[in-house]
Design a protein around this motif. Sequence first.
Motif, short mmCIF file in Angstrom:
data_model
loop_
_atom_site.label_atom_id
_atom_site.label_comp_id
_atom_site.label_asym_id
_atom_site.label_seq_id
_atom_site.Cartn_x
_atom_site.Cartn_y
_atom_site.Cartn_z
N ARG A 196 7.17 14.67 10.14
CA ARG A 196 6.17 15.70 9.88
C ARG A 196 5.09 15.10 8.96
O ARG A 196 5.26 14.02 8.44
N VAL A 197 4.01 15.84 8.79
CA VAL A 197 2.95 15.40 7.91
C VAL A 197 2.83 16.37 6.74
O VAL A 197 3.16 17.54 6.89
N PRO A 198 2.41 15.90 5.59
CA PRO A 198 2.11 14.51 5.31
C PRO A 198 3.38 13.67 5.19
O PRO A 198 4.41 14.14 4.69
N ALA A 199 3.30 12.46 5.69
CA ALA A 199 4.34 11.45 5.51
C ALA A 199 3.72 10.38 4.62
O ALA A 199 2.63 9.89 4.90
N ILE A 200 4.40 10.06 3.53
CA ILE A 200 3.85 9.09 2.58
C ILE A 200 4.80 7.90 2.51
O ILE A 200 6.00 8.07 2.25
N PHE A 201 4.25 6.73 2.81
CA PHE A 201 5.02 5.50 2.82
C PHE A 201 4.53 4.57 1.72
O PHE A 201 3.33 4.54 1.43
N ASN B 192 0.82 -1.21 0.00
CA ASN B 192 0.00 0.00 0.00
C ASN B 192 0.85 1.25 0.00
O ASN B 192 1.96 1.25 0.54
N ILE B 193 0.29 2.31 -0.56
CA ILE B 193 0.80 3.65 -0.27
C ILE B 193 -0.02 4.12 0.92
O ILE B 193 -1.25 4.05 0.91
N VAL B 194 0.68 4.55 1.96
CA VAL B 194 0.04 4.97 3.21
C VAL B 194 0.37 6.44 3.44
O VAL B 194 1.55 6.81 3.50
N GLU B 195 -0.66 7.25 3.54
CA GLU B 195 -0.45 8.67 3.85
C GLU B 195 -0.80 8.90 5.31
O GLU B 195 -1.91 8.64 5.74
N ILE B 196 0.20 9.38 6.07
CA ILE B 196 -0.04 9.79 7.45
C ILE B 196 -0.33 11.29 7.37
O ILE B 196 0.52 12.07 6.94
N SER B 197 -1.54 11.67 7.75
CA SER B 197 -1.92 13.07 7.59
C SER B 197 -2.55 13.63 8.85
O SER B 197 -2.93 12.89 9.75
N GLY B 198 -2.60 14.94 8.88
CA GLY B 198 -3.18 15.64 10.03
C GLY B 198 -4.47 16.32 9.64
O GLY B 198 -4.62 16.81 8.51
N VAL B 199 -5.39 16.39 10.58
CA VAL B 199 -6.67 17.07 10.36
C VAL B 199 -6.37 18.55 10.13
O VAL B 199 -5.62 19.16 10.88
N GLY B 200 -6.94 19.11 9.10
CA GLY B 200 -6.76 20.53 8.82
C GLY B 200 -5.42 20.89 8.23
O GLY B 200 -5.06 22.06 8.16
N CYS B 201 -4.65 19.90 7.78
CA CYS B 201 -3.33 20.12 7.19
C CYS B 201 -3.49 20.35 5.68
O CYS B 201 -3.82 19.41 4.96
N PRO B 202 -3.26 21.58 5.19
CA PRO B 202 -3.44 21.85 3.76
C PRO B 202 -2.53 20.98 2.88
O PRO B 202 -2.96 20.50 1.83
N GLY B 203 -1.29 20.77 3.29
CA GLY B 203 -0.37 19.93 2.52
C GLY B 203 -0.86 18.50 2.43
O GLY B 203 -0.69 17.83 1.40
N CYS B 204 -1.47 18.01 3.52
CA CYS B 204 -2.01 16.65 3.54
C CYS B 204 -3.17 16.52 2.56
O CYS B 204 -3.28 15.53 1.83
N MET B 205 -4.04 17.52 2.56
CA MET B 205 -5.19 17.49 1.66
C MET B 205 -4.72 17.56 0.20
O MET B 205 -5.29 16.90 -0.67
#
Length: 103
Positions: free
Chosen positions: A57-62, A8-21
């Motif tokens: 930091r987030v987003p972290a993509i694995f 899988n590609i796994v995105e570790i993201s934060g709520v309200g994080c513009p970069g994550c979105m």
Amino acid sequence: MKALEGINIVEISGVGCPGCMAAMPEARQAAEELGVGFVIIDAEKREDIPAGWSIERVPAIFLADGETEIFKCYGFQPEEILYLCAEDALRKYLSAKGESTPS
């Protein structure tokens, strides 16, 4: 490519994080093109993050095979760049396991 079971590609993201979105559709598209799954984990739910994964930091993509980290990057990455880096890491990982990348 056909689907690769358990990878899988796994995105570790934060709520309200513009970069994550911004990263989410790019990571999802790269996963689809690689033939792997796509998973999102909320960074605040630390119990959902595999113990050996370091999150700076987030987003972290694995790119991961179960809990085995194959590749990771941080921040927004255009889909083309994420795909190329993840594809290279996936090929090396599968080659080391004696497997070939399905087409």
